[in-house]
Design a protein around this motif. Structure first.
Motif, mmCIF file in Angstrom:
data_model
loop_
_atom_site.group_PDB
_atom_site.id
_atom_site.type_symbol
_atom_site.label_atom_id
_atom_site.label_comp_id
_atom_site.label_asym_id
_atom_site.label_seq_id
_atom_site.Cartn_x
_atom_site.Cartn_y
_atom_site.Cartn_z
ATOM 1 N N PHE A 107 -1.778 2.051 -3.099
ATOM 2 C CA PHE A 107 -1.543 1.637 -1.712
ATOM 3 C C PHE A 107 -1.879 2.774 -0.757
ATOM 4 N N LEU A 149 3.491 -3.249 3.507
ATOM 5 C CA LEU A 149 3.938 -2.877 2.165
ATOM 6 C C LEU A 149 4.507 -4.074 1.404
ATOM 7 N N TYR A 164 1.903 -6.708 0.202
ATOM 8 C CA TYR A 164 1.059 -6.072 -0.809
ATOM 9 C C TYR A 164 1.718 -6.150 -2.184
#
Length: 256
Positions: free
Chosen positions: A98, A159, A162
């Motif tokens: 990420f 976040l 994801y």
């Protein structure tokens, strides 16, 4: 009659980013104990961090730590949840990919991070009071994984989706506070931990009150006979509560 009260910390007892408990709570906890009402702190935080926060009454309360993966009563482990190692390693890899988040691996002895960000490590040690150890390769950690979490100082807007897309079918992926996405061991959440604690103490659900503000509090709010959502809770959390409040202290004062 109420016999057990469980409260989330960040966003609930710790309001507006506060990192210290209002000292009034300590007095309220002792007054509740005089009336045989037990208090439990329930958080995604590490046990060590919670005991630091509640230092004046740390041995008078129970702890639901790591979002329910660890439940402690009178110094004894009541329940524990474990994330399967191979899944945990996949999450660690995805977190590194990420790019802008920091990984936290929680084990029973301490927590670990592979982030070398001094801002993050300072935040964990000085703000959250975690017993944290830097480990450049988390695959070297052999202890059972209680919880994994990812922190993004920009928030969880990107976040959460994801990680939900990658792992939502395999493990509970929830927000914890405004900066964190937590991965919770199968069957472990604040609700199941509160049930274990209540069973251990011989207390029925209708004799419990719970306070929370985030999605990781939903099961706890559902379990308790009376669940309070904070008025500025995450969207939708209020649907799982019986009432709302902007002050845990105020509700406890009225109860007393």
């Amino acid at each position: 009659m109420i016999k057990l009260i469980a409260s989330d910390l960040d966003g609930t007892l710790l309001r507006n980013g506060a990192q210290e408990i209002n000292p009034e709570i300590f007095d309220l906890i002792l007054r509740l104990k005089e009336k045989d009402i037990h208090f439990a702190a329930a958080s995604g935080r590490q046990l060590y961090s919670q005991r630091c926060l509640f230092a004046p009454v740390k041995d008078e309360i129970s702890y639901i730590a790591e979002n329910g993966s660890l439940c402690i009563c009178q110094g004894k482990v009541i329940s524990k949840g474990i994330i399967e190692r191979s899944l945990g390693l996949q999450i660690i890899k995805a977190s590194r990919e990420f790019g802008s988040c920091h990984t936290l691996l929680s084990c029973e002895s301490r927590c670990y991070t592979d982030s070398d960000s001094q801002e993050f490590i300072r935040h964990m040690r000085d703000d959250l009071h975690n017993d944290i150890h830097y480990c450049p390769d988390l695959t070297n950690i052999t202890e059972p994984f209680l919880k994994l979490a990812a922190c993004d100082f920009h928030g969880t807007t990107y976040l959460l989706p994801y990680f939900k897309e990658k792992f939502g079918a395999q493990i509970d992926v929830v927000t914890s506070g405004n900066l964190w996405v937590d991965f919770i061991a199968p069957g472990a959440n604040k609700g199941t931990a509160l049930k274990r604690l209540a069973d251990h103490l011989g207390i029925r659900p209708e004799e419990c009150i719970a306070f929370g503000d985030q999605y990781n509090d939903i099961e706890m709010l559902q379990f308790a006979g009376c669940g309070y959502a904070m008025k500025d809770c995450a969207p939708g959390v209020e649907r799982y509560a019986d009432a709302s409040t902007d002050s845990v202290e105020e509700v406890l004062q009225k109860l007393l």
